[in-house]
Design a protein around this motif. Structure first.
Motif, short mmCIF file in Angstrom:
data_model
loop_
_atom_site.label_atom_id
_atom_site.label_comp_id
_atom_site.label_asym_id
_atom_site.label_seq_id
_atom_site.Cartn_x
_atom_site.Cartn_y
_atom_site.Cartn_z
N TRP A 46 0.82 -1.21 0.00
CA TRP A 46 0.00 0.00 0.00
C TRP A 46 0.86 1.27 0.00
O TRP A 46 0.58 2.23 -0.72
N ARG A 55 -3.09 9.38 5.47
CA ARG A 55 -3.61 8.05 5.81
C ARG A 55 -4.44 8.11 7.08
O ARG A 55 -4.12 8.86 8.00
N LEU A 99 -7.49 2.56 -6.20
CA LEU A 99 -6.73 2.26 -4.98
C LEU A 99 -7.61 1.57 -3.94
O LEU A 99 -7.17 0.63 -3.27
N TYR A 145 -6.42 -2.04 -2.75
CA TYR A 145 -5.69 -2.08 -1.49
C TYR A 145 -6.59 -2.04 -0.24
O TYR A 145 -6.07 -2.15 0.87
N ILE A 155 -5.27 -3.13 4.26
CA ILE A 155 -5.04 -2.11 5.27
C ILE A 155 -5.55 -2.61 6.59
O ILE A 155 -6.70 -3.01 6.72
#
Length: 166
Positions: free
Chosen positions: A22, A47, A156, A160, A164
């Motif tokens: 990521w 993030r 994304l 991903y 996460i």
């Protein structure tokens, strides 16, 4: 989407092919976008690192704010609402955080985990990050820029969202 932006999206898709990390993906996207458009003066990710908290991730450009609570700024607004924030003049937004005094316009797009074929639905609809692009120019970002950035963030989220761990 115009041909120039479609080409950038295709390059990003190819660059990320097979990439599982990521952080590497965010760094690659920030670099590719920043290098592709002269009006992208700061390009990067914040993030989600804790409930209601953003922390700086990979970026291109000058220093950014290190942490941003969801309750503050344009990045916080994108995180709270999970909606793109397109701001032609940041000086007209009372909630703007001036991480760089040269910034005049900004666009922030949420990256949300998407339901996909990875078999892990618990990450669907979870906010992963926001993509923040600043410009020193007023009214720098077009509808075409918005379409590109939203397409990149959707990609994304699909690729991903399941990796996460928050």
């Amino acid at each position: 989407m115009d041909p120039e932006r479609r080409e950038v999206l295709q390059r990003i898709d190819l660059l990320l092919e097979g990439e599982e990390d990521w952080v590497a993906a965010m760094a690659t996207v920030a670099c590719e976008l920043h290098q592709s458009f002269a009006h992208f003066h700061w390009t990067g990710f914040y993030r989600v690192v804790a409930p209601e908290l953003l922390k700086i991730g990979p970026y291109q450009g000058g220093h950014g704010c290190l942490t941003i609570p969801f309750s503050r700024g344009i990045c916080g607004a994108a995180a709270r609402t999970r909606e793109t924030q397109l701001v032609p003049n940041v000086h007209e937004r009372s909630d703007h955080i001036a991480c760089a005094s040269s910034t005049n316009s900004e666009i922030v797009v949420p990256v949300v985990g998407a339901k996909g074929g990875n078999g892990n639905e618990r990450h669907a609809d979870r906010l992963l990050a926001v993509l923040d692009v600043d410009s020193d120019d007023l009214n720098a970002f077009s509808v075409a820029d918005k379409q590109l950035l939203e397409a990149v963030c959707a990609m994304l989220g699909e690729r991903y969202g399941h990796v996460i761990g928050l």
